[in-house]
Enzyme design. Sequence first.
Site, PDB file in Angstrom:
ATOM      1  N   ARG A   1       0.807  -1.211   0.000  1.00 51.14           N
ATOM      2  CA  ARG A   1       0.000   0.000   0.000  1.00 51.14           C
ATOM      3  C   ARG A   1       0.841   1.263   0.000  1.00 51.14           C
ATOM      4  O   ARG A   1       0.627   2.155  -0.816  1.00 51.14           O
ATOM      5  CB  ARG A   1      -0.903   0.038   1.242  1.00 51.14           C
ATOM      6  CG  ARG A   1      -2.175  -0.701   1.104  1.00 51.14           C
ATOM      7  CD  ARG A   1      -2.694  -1.069   2.475  1.00 51.14           C
ATOM      8  NE  ARG A   1      -1.749  -1.963   3.104  1.00 51.14           N
ATOM      9  CZ  ARG A   1      -1.728  -3.272   2.851  1.00 51.14           C
ATOM     10  NH1 ARG A   1      -2.574  -3.796   2.016  1.00 51.14           N
ATOM     11  NH2 ARG A   1      -0.834  -4.062   3.424  1.00 51.14           N
ATOM     12  N   THR A   2       1.780   1.355   0.907  1.00 50.34           N
ATOM     13  CA  THR A   2       2.513   2.614   1.047  1.00 50.34           C
ATOM     14  C   THR A   2       3.296   2.916  -0.228  1.00 50.34           C
ATOM     15  O   THR A   2       3.250   4.028  -0.767  1.00 50.34           O
ATOM     16  CB  THR A   2       3.470   2.535   2.258  1.00 50.34           C
ATOM     17  OG1 THR A   2       2.707   2.213   3.407  1.00 50.34           O
ATOM     18  CG2 THR A   2       4.178   3.855   2.478  1.00 50.34           C
TER      19      THR A   2
ATOM     20  N   LYS B   1      25.504  -5.926  -1.755  1.00 50.53           N
ATOM     21  CA  LYS B   1      26.968  -5.955  -1.813  1.00 50.53           C
ATOM     22  C   LYS B   1      27.594  -5.368  -0.559  1.00 50.53           C
ATOM     23  O   LYS B   1      28.802  -5.231  -0.476  1.00 50.53           O
ATOM     24  CB  LYS B   1      27.459  -5.157  -3.035  1.00 50.53           C
ATOM     25  CG  LYS B   1      26.937  -5.696  -4.352  1.00 50.53           C
ATOM     26  CD  LYS B   1      27.300  -4.737  -5.488  1.00 50.53           C
ATOM     27  CE  LYS B   1      26.604  -5.144  -6.787  1.00 50.53           C
ATOM     28  NZ  LYS B   1      26.665  -4.085  -7.801  1.00 50.53           N
TER      29      LYS B   1
ATOM     30  N   ARG C   1      11.569   3.439   3.483  1.00 48.27           N
ATOM     31  CA  ARG C   1      11.082   2.468   4.474  1.00 48.27           C
ATOM     32  C   ARG C   1      12.249   1.557   4.810  1.00 48.27           C
ATOM     33  O   ARG C   1      12.953   1.068   3.913  1.00 48.27           O
ATOM     34  CB  ARG C   1       9.919   1.646   3.951  1.00 48.27           C
ATOM     35  CG  ARG C   1       9.625   0.482   4.916  1.00 48.27           C
ATOM     36  CD  ARG C   1       8.355  -0.219   4.660  1.00 48.27           C
ATOM     37  NE  ARG C   1       7.213   0.629   4.993  1.00 48.27           N
ATOM     38  CZ  ARG C   1       5.966   0.192   5.030  1.00 48.27           C
ATOM     39  NH1 ARG C   1       5.687  -1.070   4.757  1.00 48.27           N
ATOM     40  NH2 ARG C   1       4.982   1.011   5.331  1.00 48.27           N
TER      41      ARG C   1
ATOM     42  N   HIS D   1       5.583   6.229  11.432  1.00 48.83           N
ATOM     43  CA  HIS D   1       5.031   6.142  10.082  1.00 48.83           C
ATOM     44  C   HIS D   1       4.149   7.374   9.870  1.00 48.83           C
ATOM     45  O   HIS D   1       2.921   7.281   9.800  1.00 48.83           O
ATOM     46  CB  HIS D   1       4.216   4.846   9.947  1.00 48.83           C
ATOM     47  CG  HIS D   1       3.945   4.429   8.534  1.00 48.83           C
ATOM     48  ND1 HIS D   1       4.219   5.216   7.444  1.00 48.83           N
ATOM     49  CD2 HIS D   1       3.404   3.289   8.035  1.00 48.83           C
ATOM     50  CE1 HIS D   1       3.867   4.576   6.344  1.00 48.83           C
ATOM     51  NE2 HIS D   1       3.370   3.405   6.680  1.00 48.83           N
TER      52      HIS D   1
END
Lengths: 304, 153
Positions: A53-54, A82, A103, A131
């Site tokens: 969703r985000t 890496k 995120r 959030h």
Amino acid sequence: MRHDHLITAKQLSRENVEAVLDRAAEIDADPAAFADRHDDAILGLCFFEPSTRTKMSFETAIKRLGGDIVDMGSVESSSVKKGESLADTARVIEGYADAMVLRHPSQGAAKMVSEFVDVPLLNAGDGAGHHPTQTLLDLYTIRENAGLDDLTIGIMGDLKYGRTVHSLANALTNFDADQHFISPESLKLPRSVRYDLHESGAMVREHTELDEILPALDVLYVTRIQRERFPDENEYQQVAGEYGIDLETLESAKDDLTVMHPLPRVDEIAPEVDDTKYATYFEQAHNGVPVRMALLDRMLEDNR
Amino acid sequence: MSDHQLRVSKIPRGTVIDHIRAGQALNVLAILGIDGRAGETVSVGMNIPSDQMSQKDIVKVEGRELSQDEVDVLSLIAPEATINIIREYEVVEKQYLERPERVVGVLSCPNHNCITNANEPVETKFDVLDEGVRCEYCETIVREDLAAHIAVK
């Protein structure tokens, strides 16, 4: 006001919140008026853990403003694999984008990255931390359905690790909102959120049973109890069912109760609730686009 | 000369940290990064009888005066301590500790999921609260046993 970074909901004053929500309402009313507002803007998407969703709502939001994205893709296919540090990854992507969305599974990741980049940074979730853009869409949904003042809200579920809860609780201190927190003892609000609420003068009212407070609520904000947090499966089973709601649970609720959930849900809200007047969680998810459009619009405008 | 004065003799120059809470002397040395390898002469007294504190620890470091950063962190784990700067066997300055507003790069965050524990190029920063400290990154509040979180270099 110049909008540099949005890391926690604690940065949001009532004035800031209302300005974003008002802009979102304008967008909702006339999306076409915003269609080419930022046709040269590039948004960098840095998602270090899965998101549906985000991520998609940010992508939709910038495209509906006329802009585009650069996406670092999955962690497995990026330089992170890496061994590149987050600070380095962010500094590289900063060179490609006009704003960035991050995120990350570590708490404090967004705060750290904000010290390394100059383009506006939006925290889209940092572990069990914050959030804040979810909070803005939550507030938009609450305002549309119940108003933000003279509000009694119950926040239920995993309050310890739930970042949406931490941000929402902080943001609601700007408004005349009585907050009630409902959870098992083991998942109560963490010390840091409790501290912030006390500092802002808010009362922290805690319950272990929903029925103690449900009849008084205008809004019930439900979150998933995260099975993976429990060291013992039996312990989870003891609390999981008690923190779900169905039609029977809602018999003692006000007629105009608004039931919200940041999604995804598992079994906290029975599907039979979906078709009732209470269910607002899908509307809430849809509000992610106009609210993130409003936020990006203001940020990009102010940083031109 | 009283018994406890004899236990730890006077130093010609350096720092005497007195009135350390009993049991904290080794943590004080850890904060200062003193492990003897630099060749300083260090005297440590532990569980010394004290009129004020019942028992106290004391640390004497020859040839070294503490920086403000070091003093700030000491104030978190040994708030009652006094710092005496010694020159020519005399106390030329006596400092009572004041809690700083923040401490940088000295404490490690106990939250394993904090970004400061993720091998990133960032120093820990903690805001000092009335009770305890708070990580500026993950916001974890630490109130108990701060000495256990000292990042010994």
